[in-house]
Design a protein around this motif. Structure first.
Motif: not given
Length: 291
Positions: A129-151
């Protein structure tokens, strides 16, 4: 042309939040439950479903109650106002097409114990929901600078996650990586379906009192589409990417409906100023009120 009603996938709470963002956010007012029932009925949502949604949202801290005589009115809480402000930014400021990507990616790596299946599921859902996709099983990627601290704080997983900012190597095929990490066909299908559903309303007009409900459904469905869009850089998407046409359709129909919707809201909605001394935790049952 027949009235457009809500799609089955559109939850009443999503419709309610859209309604409140459109009619209550930033106005310091509460809306009468009977007005909400009337507007939602015109969108194909039954009275019981509307009342139940109001009650659930009060219990979840998303709405406050305010009694005026025999009538019950509903207003925003700080929590719901923040949610609605985010949705408003997403619709009117962020947009559906990412033309200004600076080449930055956010990389998020996590390692959770095998027994933490629920936590892993919750994290993956939130990342999606925050725009990430799975690059590998435990490594995810999203375009731009995404602040995930609150999540991460909400899930209690900060100690198990590492976050980096990165740029792709010169020889990296970004388009191929995007196709491998995100379900582009599914996202494109949602944009195409939205355009087909709403494009006829660029030249048609509903009955006057249905215009408010129709615009409400339009906004809720559009937000449902773009919230699932990670806003991937358009330069690396297929040339026939349908987001731009869908956004043009949304804006054209919204602009066409707005004058009628404003007139309808004046006729259909009973609004009162927020009373600061009103009991936000009133035990009165909204379902018992006269519509």
């Amino acid at each position: 042309m027949g009235r457009v009603t809500t799609e089955e996938s559109l939850r009443p709470q999503s419709l309610m939040l859209t309604f409140l963002g459109d009619q209550v956010l930033g106005r310091d007012v509460c809306v009468y439950s009977g007005s909400v029932i009337d507007v939602f009925a015109r969108a194909g949502v039954g009275e019981q479903a509307t009342r139940s949604t109001l009650t659930r949202m009060v219990s979840r801290g998303l709405l406050r109650r305010q009694r005026e005589g025999r009538r019950m009115y509903f207003g925003l809480t700080g929590r719901s106002a923040a949610v609605l402000a985010d949705g408003e930014r997403r619709i009117w400021h962020t947009g559906a097409v990412n033309r200004h990507w600076d080449g930055t990616w956010t990389l998020l790596g996590f390692s959770l114990p095998e027994s933490w299946q629920r936590q892993r599921h919750d994290l993956r859902s939130k990342l999606t929901w925050s725009g990430f996709g799975p690059l590998f099983s435990g490594l995810w990627i999203a375009p731009g600078e995404v602040d995930v601290s609150a999540l991460l704080a909400e899930l209690g997983l900060s100690a198990h996650v590492k976050v980096f900012r990165a740029h792709a190597d010169a020889g990296m095929d970004i388009g191929e990586m995007i196709e491998e990490s995100w379900e582009l066909a599914e996202l494109a299908a949602r944009y195409g379906a939205f355009t087909r559903r709403w494009q006829p309303w660029e030249t048609e007009l509903p009955a006057a009192d249905d215009s408010l409900s129709l615009r409400l459904v339009l906004q809720a469905e559009w937000l449902g589409v773009i919230r699932r869009d990670p806003r991937l850089p358009v330069a690396h998407l297929p040339g026939d990417w349908p987001a731009e046409q869908a956004e043009k359709t949304f804006r054209a129909v919204h602009e066409r409906l707005t004058p009628l919707a404003r007139e309808a809201s004046e006729r259909l909605l009973d609004l009162v100023p927020v009373r600061k001394d009103a009991d936000e935790d009133a035990d009165a049952d909204a379902d018992a009120d006269q519509p």
